[in-house]
Design an enzyme around this catalytic site. Structure first.
Site, short mmCIF file in Angstrom:
data_model
loop_
_atom_site.label_atom_id
_atom_site.label_comp_id
_atom_site.label_asym_id
_atom_site.label_seq_id
_atom_site.Cartn_x
_atom_site.Cartn_y
_atom_site.Cartn_z
N ASP A 248 -3.33 2.18 -5.73
CA ASP A 248 -1.80 2.68 -4.90
C ASP A 248 -2.04 1.83 -3.62
OD1 ASP A 248 -4.47 3.34 -3.50
OD2 ASP A 248 -3.54 4.95 -2.12
N GLU A 249 -3.04 0.01 -3.66
CA GLU A 249 -2.40 -0.87 -3.11
C GLU A 249 -2.47 -2.25 -4.58
OE1 GLU A 249 -5.53 -1.61 -0.51
OE2 GLU A 249 -6.15 0.08 -1.18
N ASP B 78 0.85 -1.20 0.28
CA ASP B 78 0.47 -0.08 -0.25
C ASP B 78 1.29 1.21 -0.02
OD1 ASP B 78 -2.24 1.69 0.44
OD2 ASP B 78 -2.70 1.01 1.94
#
Length: 294
Positions: free
Chosen positions: A101-102, A8
């Protein structure tokens, strides 16, 4: 046993802005600008003033009037996200992005060639920092559930590994809202039953959970409360939803103008669907009013 990573990015949008403009380092940075906008990202300095994602920008400005407020640059975040995912795929083909983003990575097959899951996690962190000048946090365990919970507890820029023998010691003290599938309403229902921790759920007879929550959710939460999560990392998962939204600079109460904007956003969303050859089963409309409530 599987070796699952959840990686993350830390304050992703704000971190990208800092990487692109190093003069922002050490300052409170908020992504989200305009009187009607909401915060989409805030770096950790800004968070010390109580600023959080989804907060109205006007409120964030009151909390930290000295902070630097920047407009969203979605194209740029997408570019950096592609680079991040490319780094992930250098370590394993089994990458399941959850958002820009993860992502989950199954590195079980890579450990013989590259090293332990912890070593792989540290290599990923180093490459992202050295090549992209942003940081990430990595959770490692044998299931997606525990890996994701672990990454949330080593932020920012950390790594936490929960081996199989420590899963229940890690999981059971956590509050019920941390469990996958527990939203505000479900959390309220569980607390009414006197269940405040995940360990409380694990010690509750399944039929009690089923009676309170329904068969599907009751059975699922009971299994998850014992750390039993059998979902694989799925690199080619299908889109579950496609949307288009816009925050206007001024209130719109003219019916014709509203319909024009609605048509424009509908065409934007359906255009994406056509390019992916998708069809929809459910159509939802979200309207945000002057008080920023939906």
């Amino acid at each position: 046993m599987p070796e699952i990573l959840h990686v993350d990015m830390d304050a992703f949008f704000a971190s990208v802005e800092e990487a692109d403009d190093p003069t922002l380092k050490g300052k409170a940075v908020v992504v989200g600008a305009g009187p009607r906008a909401v915060v989409t990202s805030a770096n950790y300095i800004a968070r010390t003033f109580g600023i959080r994602a989804a907060m109205p920008v006007a409120q964030a400005r009151r909390l930290a009037p000295h902070a630097i407020f920047l407009p969203n640059r979605h194209y740029r975040y997408s570019e950096v996200s592609s680079e991040v995912m490319s780094i992930f795929r250098d370590f394993s083909p089994l990458v399941e992005p959850l958002s820009l983003d993860e992502a989950f990575l199954d590195v079980t097959g890579a450990t013989r060639l590259i090293g332990t899951a912890r070593e792989i996690g540290n290599q990923i962190r180093a490459r992202i920092e050295n090549e992209l000048h942003i940081t990430c946090s990595v959770g490692i365990s044998t299931t997606k559930l525990i890996a994701k919970l672990a990454s949330s507890r080593c932020k920012p820029n950390g790594l936490l590994e929960i081996p199989q023998e420590r899963v229940l010691d890690f999981l059971h003290p956590l509050p019920v809202r941390e469990l996958w599938g527990v939203g505000p309403k479900t959390a309220e229902a569980l607390i009414r039953l006197g269940l405040e921790t995940i360990g409380d759920i694990a010690q509750t007879p399944p039929h009690t959970l089923i009676r309170a929550l329904g068969a599907g959710q009751g059975e699922s939460l009971y299994e998850l409360a014992w750390g039993r999560d059998f979902r694989d990392v799925e690199p080619e998962s299908e889109d579950r939803s496609i949307s288009a939204a816009e925050t206007f600079a001024h209130d719109i109460d003219d019916t014709e103008e509203l319909l024009t904007e609605f048509l424009r956003l509908t065409e934007k969303a359906t255009g994406r669907m056509r390019r992916k050859n998708l069809a929809a089963y459910t159509i939802s409309i979200k309207v945000r009013f002057k008080n920023l409530e939906n």
